[in-house]
Write an enzyme that holds these catalytic residues in place. Sequence first.
Site, PDB file in Angstrom:
ATOM      1  N   TYR A 220       2.449  34.330 -10.897  1.00 25.81           N
ATOM      2  CA  TYR A 220       1.191  34.606 -10.405  1.00 25.81           C
ATOM      3  C   TYR A 220       0.051  34.287 -11.467  1.00 25.81           C
ATOM      4  O   TYR A 220      -0.874  34.704 -11.372  1.00 25.81           O
ATOM      5  CB  TYR A 220       1.202  35.737  -9.685  1.00 25.81           C
ATOM      6  CG  TYR A 220       2.174  36.044  -8.707  1.00 25.81           C
ATOM      7  CD1 TYR A 220       2.057  35.330  -7.380  1.00 25.81           C
ATOM      8  CD2 TYR A 220       3.159  36.964  -8.627  1.00 25.81           C
ATOM      9  CE1 TYR A 220       2.973  35.577  -6.451  1.00 25.81           C
ATOM     10  CE2 TYR A 220       4.040  37.324  -7.856  1.00 25.81           C
ATOM     11  CZ  TYR A 220       3.917  36.431  -6.726  1.00 25.81           C
ATOM     12  OH  TYR A 220       5.000  36.658  -5.673  1.00 25.81           O
TER      13      TYR A 220
ATOM     14  N   GLY B  85      10.194  37.173  -6.860  1.00 24.34           N
ATOM     15  CA  GLY B  85       9.613  36.225  -7.410  1.00 24.34           C
ATOM     16  C   GLY B  85       9.199  36.799  -8.843  1.00 24.34           C
ATOM     17  O   GLY B  85       9.880  36.168  -9.821  1.00 24.34           O
ATOM     18  N   ARG B  86       8.203  37.659  -8.720  1.00 23.29           N
ATOM     19  CA  ARG B  86       7.723  38.262  -9.988  1.00 23.29           C
ATOM     20  C   ARG B  86       8.880  38.749 -10.956  1.00 23.29           C
ATOM     21  O   ARG B  86       8.642  38.311 -12.209  1.00 23.29           O
ATOM     22  CB  ARG B  86       6.527  39.391  -9.793  1.00 23.29           C
ATOM     23  CG  ARG B  86       5.985  39.945 -11.010  1.00 23.29           C
ATOM     24  CD  ARG B  86       5.436  41.356 -10.383  1.00 23.29           C
ATOM     25  NE  ARG B  86       4.907  41.057  -9.351  1.00 23.29           N
ATOM     26  CZ  ARG B  86       3.335  40.901  -9.058  1.00 23.29           C
ATOM     27  NH1 ARG B  86       2.711  40.675  -9.997  1.00 23.29           N
ATOM     28  NH2 ARG B  86       2.763  40.820  -7.794  1.00 23.29           N
TER      29      ARG B  86
ATOM     30  N   GLY C  92       9.401  41.733  -4.218  1.00 20.95           N
ATOM     31  CA  GLY C  92       8.610  42.659  -4.265  1.00 20.95           C
ATOM     32  C   GLY C  92       8.882  43.699  -5.557  1.00 20.95           C
ATOM     33  O   GLY C  92       8.031  44.491  -5.902  1.00 20.95           O
TER      34      GLY C  92
ATOM     35  N   CYS D 244     -18.744  31.292 -15.014  1.00 15.28           N
ATOM     36  CA  CYS D 244     -19.684  32.270 -14.816  1.00 15.28           C
ATOM     37  C   CYS D 244     -19.564  33.301 -13.524  1.00 15.28           C
ATOM     38  O   CYS D 244     -20.095  33.005 -12.455  1.00 15.28           O
ATOM     39  CB  CYS D 244     -20.722  31.183 -14.491  1.00 15.28           C
ATOM     40  SG  CYS D 244     -21.351  30.016 -15.699  1.00 15.28           S
TER      41      CYS D 244
END
Length: 452
Positions: free
Chosen positions: A389, A292-293, A256, A360
């Site tokens: 991500y 992760g990030r 996190g 679209c």
Amino acid sequence: MTNHNGQEQATPLTALQPDGFAYLNGELFVEGLSVDKIADKVPTPFYCYSAATIRNAYTLLADKLKPSGASICFAVKANSNISVLRLLSGLGSGMDIVSGGELERALTAGVSPSKIVFSGVGKTRAEIARALGVGIHQINVESAAELDVIRDVARNFGCRAPIVLRVNPDVDARTHAKISTGKKGDKFGISIESITDLYASAAEAPELDLQGLAVHIGSQLLNLSPYQAAYGRLATVVKELRSNGLAVRRLDLGGGLGISYDFGLGPDVSEYADIITESLSGLRCELTVEPGRWLVGPAGILVTEVLYLKKTGDIVTAVVDAAMNDLIRPSLYGAVHPVLPLRSSDDRSTCAYQLAGPVCETSDVFGSYGNLPPLQSGARISFGCAGAYGASMASSYNSRDLVAEVLVDVDRFRLIRRRQTIDDLLGLETSTPWQTTQPNAEAANTVGMGRI
Ligand SMILES: *Cc1c(COP(=O)(O)O)cnc(C)c1O
């Protein structure tokens, strides 16, 4: 900047980003390579990662965590490319997975099952069986119902399943609502009120090797005080369990840790490490974190090309060849990624653009940027901080093929995922025997339909 040999040196974007991306003579470089030169060989859009940036992030975090004794399991969902997993694994990282597919990725990357932790709220019987079959290090249990299935699968195997129970500590992570996971009512974890009873019953089950507890309160945390709150509650639960005569050996502290999306200062990792040491090291548990990030986010860019400029109301929209299916964070979370042009012009004038993709959907917009260099059709730009991500959340919506991924390491680059082809996309589908084949279906196969 000029060095003492009189050679032109790269200008770092900020002091925080010295290793990965920089401008040299007006050209954006990833380590030793010009991104524009890579884009001459790899058609846009594509993701481009800097190995050095990942290495430096891992090394820095591992170093800061040393006093706490916490080990690192990279959250595979942030960037699940096998070459990225191999790079992190080579540095000593374990892996945190959330699906059977991620388990196969980690194993393919050569990660030992003894370094893999299996999280996730909806593991299937087949996924649990595969995990136990390969000898996974730990399964993080998310509910009493899941615990029953794990027991059942372990009984069939005749093994003891190594588990920890994931507590929902009811802490507000103060992040985007879509990525909060540790608040009462979020679908994740076991409520803090029921954890002691469930822990006691799991400790008695002969099919279970109950090791401890896990928490993960959310993603993109920029303020560290929710960690302090969550780890404080975790410590209280550990003490309570121990006073009931139950053993707690391991604590999985989740991920996190947030990053700055404008190359500014992110949260202080020293402070994060200190919170872990102060809240938990007195408990003498084996500690693991699952970032992760933070490990990969700053290490990637999404390279794209301007297709068209069009006037939309008062502002000019630049339609680029990347879209929300390639990078969904702006549409899904309202995220804003910094724009890095591949070539900066000497002309210092700036313009305002809305950057949009071809999909679209009205939400297929990367954002409005006030100070970009003048753009024209064919100009190449990139979205920064797209290493986490990004590619891992991509889809083929609008039948757009998944884009390529490139890894740069010093002065070499390698296509670590080729771009999907139209055959990859259409090949999964079969025709029904009761529909007659249209005569032009064959013609469609012979006309090159791939995106150039
Ligand atoms: C997503 C996730 C992580 C990683 O989150 P980041 O914000 O990318 O650090 C870690 N642990 C679990 C259980 C997760 O679901």
